[in-house]
Design a protein around this motif. Sequence first.
Motif, short mmCIF file in Angstrom:
data_model
loop_
_atom_site.label_atom_id
_atom_site.label_comp_id
_atom_site.label_asym_id
_atom_site.label_seq_id
_atom_site.Cartn_x
_atom_site.Cartn_y
_atom_site.Cartn_z
N CYS A 1 0.82 -1.21 0.00
CA CYS A 1 0.00 0.00 0.00
C CYS A 1 0.86 1.26 0.00
O CYS A 1 0.45 2.29 -0.52
CB CYS A 1 -0.93 0.00 1.21
SG CYS A 1 -2.13 -1.35 1.18
N SER B 1 3.22 0.64 -3.71
CA SER B 1 2.51 0.25 -4.94
C SER B 1 3.27 -0.80 -5.73
O SER B 1 3.03 -0.98 -6.92
CB SER B 1 2.23 1.47 -5.83
OG SER B 1 1.42 2.38 -5.15
N GLU C 1 -2.07 -8.55 -7.69
CA GLU C 1 -1.74 -7.12 -7.63
C GLU C 1 -3.00 -6.27 -7.80
O GLU C 1 -3.14 -5.24 -7.14
CB GLU C 1 -0.71 -6.78 -8.72
CG GLU C 1 -0.06 -5.44 -8.48
CD GLU C 1 1.20 -5.25 -9.32
OE1 GLU C 1 1.61 -4.09 -9.45
OE2 GLU C 1 1.77 -6.24 -9.81
N THR D 1 -4.21 -3.66 -5.02
CA THR D 1 -4.32 -2.24 -5.38
C THR D 1 -5.67 -1.69 -4.95
O THR D 1 -5.75 -0.60 -4.37
CB THR D 1 -4.13 -2.06 -6.89
OG1 THR D 1 -2.83 -2.54 -7.24
CG2 THR D 1 -4.25 -0.60 -7.30
N CYS E 1 -5.69 -1.50 -1.16
CA CYS E 1 -4.75 -0.48 -0.70
C CYS E 1 -5.29 0.94 -0.88
O CYS E 1 -5.07 1.80 -0.03
CB CYS E 1 -3.41 -0.61 -1.42
SG CYS E 1 -2.42 -1.98 -0.79
N GLN E 2 -5.99 1.17 -1.95
CA GLN E 2 -6.57 2.49 -2.17
C GLN E 2 -7.52 2.85 -1.04
O GLN E 2 -7.49 3.96 -0.52
CB GLN E 2 -7.30 2.55 -3.52
CG GLN E 2 -6.38 2.58 -4.70
CD GLN E 2 -7.13 2.46 -6.03
OE1 GLN E 2 -8.27 2.05 -6.09
NE2 GLN E 2 -6.43 2.80 -7.10
#
Length: 158
Positions: free
Chosen positions: A57, A60, A80, A84, A87-88
């Motif tokens: 996170c 990236s 991934e 992603t 993590c956003q």
Amino acid sequence: MKKAGLIICLLLLIGCKSKTVSRDTEDLKIKKVSTAEVNANQQRKAYDLGKRVLETCNTSKFKPFNETEVTKSVMENTTEERLTKTCQRFRQYYGSFIDLKLDGVYKTKNEVIYRYHAMYSKKVANKELRIFVNDENLVSAIKSMDWDDKFDAKLADQ
């Protein structure tokens, strides 16, 4: 004729009687163990893999898992693209990931569960990361959830 039909129905009902399934309650027991009782290499591996996932996170960049680290299902589910997306959301609500703090180690018959308190830059962040390691010393599950001071064994089920 009616009696024969009735007898056949009764025989079918008796034949279809549900069987009781006995389950070994040892499979369901989860007990907390001291970190001294746990393999240090396994503990380090759980920490490193959990940290690698959450540091994605911040950077990236995700270094994919391999067959010597995780089970096939974890490898397939930890993509991934999924990271992603997660993590956003995490960065928006919790800020940057800082570190993991081991809160407890739990054992079942077939797995060791490492419970970590995930620390983030925003004070509102109160997240938990559980790393499940199977008998083959492979990570079999990684779960992130809201932190609760009390360990809930029901949430340990996969």
